[in-house]
Scaffold this motif. Structure first.
Motif, mmCIF file in Angstrom:
data_model
loop_
_atom_site.group_PDB
_atom_site.id
_atom_site.type_symbol
_atom_site.label_atom_id
_atom_site.label_comp_id
_atom_site.label_asym_id
_atom_site.label_seq_id
_atom_site.Cartn_x
_atom_site.Cartn_y
_atom_site.Cartn_z
ATOM 1 N N UNK A 179 -16.765 11.232 9.319
ATOM 2 C CA UNK A 179 -15.887 12.414 9.285
ATOM 3 C C UNK A 179 -14.461 11.907 9.092
ATOM 4 N N UNK A 180 -13.828 12.349 8.014
ATOM 5 C CA UNK A 180 -12.462 11.899 7.716
ATOM 6 C C UNK A 180 -11.479 12.647 8.613
ATOM 7 N N UNK A 181 -10.705 11.882 9.406
ATOM 8 C CA UNK A 181 -9.715 12.477 10.304
ATOM 9 C C UNK A 181 -8.319 12.444 9.699
ATOM 10 N N UNK A 182 -8.071 11.460 8.842
ATOM 11 C CA UNK A 182 -6.794 11.390 8.123
ATOM 12 C C UNK A 182 -7.051 10.700 6.792
ATOM 13 N N UNK A 183 -6.647 11.334 5.689
ATOM 14 C CA UNK A 183 -6.767 10.670 4.389
ATOM 15 C C UNK A 183 -5.742 9.548 4.313
ATOM 16 N N UNK A 184 -6.073 8.515 3.545
ATOM 17 C CA UNK A 184 -5.162 7.382 3.472
ATOM 18 C C UNK A 184 -5.499 6.460 2.326
ATOM 19 N N UNK A 185 -5.203 5.188 2.538
ATOM 20 C CA UNK A 185 -5.267 4.198 1.462
ATOM 21 C C UNK A 185 -6.615 4.060 0.783
ATOM 22 N N UNK A 186 -7.698 4.336 1.494
ATOM 23 C CA UNK A 186 -9.028 4.280 0.862
ATOM 24 C C UNK A 186 -9.494 5.710 0.637
ATOM 25 N N UNK A 187 -9.748 6.058 -0.618
ATOM 26 C CA UNK A 187 -10.033 7.459 -0.944
ATOM 27 C C UNK A 187 -11.415 7.876 -0.453
ATOM 28 N N UNK A 188 -11.581 9.179 -0.274
ATOM 29 C CA UNK A 188 -12.896 9.723 0.096
ATOM 30 C C UNK A 188 -13.950 9.359 -0.945
ATOM 31 N N UNK A 189 -13.542 9.349 -2.224
ATOM 32 C CA UNK A 189 -14.498 9.025 -3.289
ATOM 33 C C UNK A 189 -15.054 7.617 -3.103
ATOM 34 N N UNK A 227 0.825 -1.226 0.000
ATOM 35 C CA UNK A 227 0.000 0.000 0.000
ATOM 36 C C UNK A 227 0.846 1.257 0.000
ATOM 37 N N UNK A 228 1.788 1.337 0.926
ATOM 38 C CA UNK A 228 2.721 2.453 0.950
ATOM 39 C C UNK A 228 2.270 3.654 1.761
ATOM 40 N N UNK A 229 0.980 3.903 1.843
ATOM 41 C CA UNK A 229 0.453 4.994 2.680
ATOM 42 C C UNK A 229 -0.410 4.375 3.773
ATOM 43 N N UNK A 230 -0.522 5.076 4.906
ATOM 44 C CA UNK A 230 -1.290 4.543 6.026
ATOM 45 C C UNK A 230 -2.788 4.509 5.730
ATOM 46 N N UNK A 231 -3.499 3.876 6.652
ATOM 47 C CA UNK A 231 -4.955 3.745 6.513
ATOM 48 C C UNK A 231 -5.663 5.094 6.597
ATOM 49 N N UNK A 232 -6.850 5.137 6.024
ATOM 50 C CA UNK A 232 -7.746 6.289 6.167
ATOM 51 C C UNK A 232 -8.424 6.178 7.535
ATOM 52 N N UNK A 233 -8.403 7.272 8.293
ATOM 53 C CA UNK A 233 -9.023 7.265 9.628
ATOM 54 C C UNK A 233 -10.337 8.032 9.564
ATOM 55 N N UNK A 234 -11.425 7.365 9.962
ATOM 56 C CA UNK A 234 -12.766 7.944 9.851
ATOM 57 C C UNK A 234 -13.466 7.875 11.203
ATOM 58 N N UNK A 235 -13.987 8.989 11.663
ATOM 59 C CA UNK A 235 -14.835 9.014 12.850
ATOM 60 C C UNK A 235 -16.202 8.470 12.454
ATOM 61 N N UNK A 236 -16.574 7.321 13.022
ATOM 62 C CA UNK A 236 -17.826 6.656 12.645
ATOM 63 C C UNK A 236 -18.799 6.605 13.823
ATOM 64 N N UNK A 237 -18.678 7.562 14.746
ATOM 65 C CA UNK A 237 -19.561 7.542 15.912
ATOM 66 C C UNK A 237 -20.972 8.007 15.579
ATOM 67 N N UNK A 238 -21.070 8.913 14.603
ATOM 68 C CA UNK A 238 -22.378 9.479 14.290
ATOM 69 C C UNK A 238 -23.034 8.763 13.130
ATOM 70 N N UNK A 239 -23.930 9.472 12.424
ATOM 71 C CA UNK A 239 -24.602 8.838 11.290
ATOM 72 C C UNK A 239 -23.894 9.158 9.982
ATOM 73 N N UNK A 240 -23.028 10.181 9.982
ATOM 74 C CA UNK A 240 -22.248 10.498 8.781
ATOM 75 C C UNK A 240 -20.766 10.439 9.126
#
Ligand code: TXA
Ligand code: MG
Length: 353
Positions: free
Chosen positions: A199-209, A184-197
């Motif tokens: 929130x990206x905390x760090x971009x990473x291997x899985x794109x926002x798209x 992969x080469x880049x770290x994981x994508x970190x996402x706050x999943x506590x709510x219903x939508x």
């Protein structure tokens, strides 16, 4: 080369092969509360039992990591999520169904018995299931969650090979389990999943798209608030020389300009993206480290190239920018931070000390 100081007592760091015997030895050491660097599909992680406060203290010391920067807890399967998360939200389940195992880390409310040294004092915990067979074999065999930050000294580029790990941490950790380069080469994508939508905390291997598409959303929210995303307040990913980001196609010109007036022995390393001219019109002292095809290839090779520039003793490194879409967003995030962390305002005319 890295001259990172080596903290604590000097250990004989074991080099373990990524086979059954190496995995068994890694499990034995981890069970004992020792620090073992393990391969994952993103970057190498420095693993330690997540339930051992003394071992966690050794991990923060070995990395030189600020105590307020929380760690990702790695588990073998989604069924182990309940061991650390107080509440697994429907959003978390959906995200993990799509992207787990893989380079997605989700942040959830932490159970009370999760050590606050893991969470950096927060009441949330970050969890991921790595997609690397060796990492999964270690987690399975151990039967315990492992806290694992990237296996570099704090502020250094993340390691994608066992050799990178040893360059930073030889003598400071019990072992490194070598399963070849991380793909992969880049770290994981970190996402706050506590709510219903999400929130990206760090971009990473899985794109926002990709995350947006999986959830049927047009866009994703993100935050750069240092309270929500503690890792962003510290310097990161910096090579030992100044890093400069050039506009697409302008890398060779920038590298040449940096050499003007520099010491006659100084060299500048260059990474071009989708170059138009096959033979770069560069002077001798510009060292072309790599021509990469696109943002995807740069994502895979970036951290390794930063360390190659150090090994080549370059006085600076120039990397061409990519578009901030897809994985390019994470690439530009790392480049921008690496440039800031490397004091890019310095130039090659300095002593280089
Ligand atoms: O791909 C990866 O994520 C690699 C491999 C080894 O799994 N790990 C990694 O860990 O990159 P590290 O420690 O270098 O980065 C963890 C990031 C940091 O930005 C940290 O602030 C964030 O995750 N993080 C961890 N726990 C958090 C929490 N409870 N809330 C918000 N952010 C958190
Ligand atoms: Mg890191």
């Amino acid at each position: 080369m890295s001259t990172a100081s080596r903290p604590g007592p000097h250990l004989a760091t074991e080099r373990l092969p990524g086979d059954a015997a190496g995995i068994a030895r890694a499990i034995e050491l981890l069970r004992d509360g020792r620090l073992v660097a393990i391969p994952t599909e993103t970057v190498y992680g420095l693993a330690v039992r997540a339930d051992d406060d003394a071992a966690l203290a050794r991990l923060f010391a070995a990395k030189g990591r600020p105590a307020d920067n929380p760690l990702i807890v790695h588990v073998a399967s989604l069924s182990a999520l309940d061991e650390v998360a107080a509440e697994v939200t429907p959003l978390a389940r959906t995200l993990l169904q799509h992207f787990s195992p893989g380079p997605l880390t989700i942040v959830l409310r932490a159970r009370d018995d999760v050590l606050r040294s893991v969470t950096g004092g927060l009441d949330t915990v970050a969890v991921r299931v790595p997609a690397h067979p060796v990492a999964l074999a270690v987690l399975d065999g151990l039967g315990l969650p492992l806290a694992a930050p990237s296996a570099n000294r704090s502020s250094r580029p993340s390691p994608t090979t066992a050799a990178h790990v040893l360059a930073d941490l030889d003598g400071a950790i019990a072992a490194v389990l070598d399963a070849g380069p991380s793909t992969g080469g880049l770290e994981s994508t970190v996402v706050d999943a506590r709510g219903s939508a999400p929130i990206v905390l760090r971009d990473g291997g899985i794109s926002r798209e990709r995350i947006a598409a999986a959830l049927g959303l047009a866009t994703l929210a993100s935050t750069t608030d240092a309270g929500a995303s503690p890792g962003t307040r510290h310097h990161h990913y910096a090579p030992s020389m100044p890093l400069h980001v050039a506009q697409p196609g302008a890398g060779a010109t920038m590298a040449t300009a940096l050499l003007a007036g520099a010491h006659p022995d100084a060299t500048v390393a260059l990474v071009r993206v989708a170059p138009r001219d096959a033979a770069p019109r560069v002077v001798d002292r510009v060292r072309l480290l790599a021509d990469v095809a696109d943002a995807e290839e740069l994502a895979t090779r970036l951290f390794s190239l930063l360390r190659e520039a150090e090994d080549a003793d370059a006085r600076a490194i120039v990397v061409e920018a990519v578009a901030e879409t897809g994985v390019g967003r994470a690439v530009m995030d790392r480049l921008t931070r690496a440039a800031a962390g490397s004091r890019a305002s310095d130039d090659v005319r300095g002593s280089g000390a």
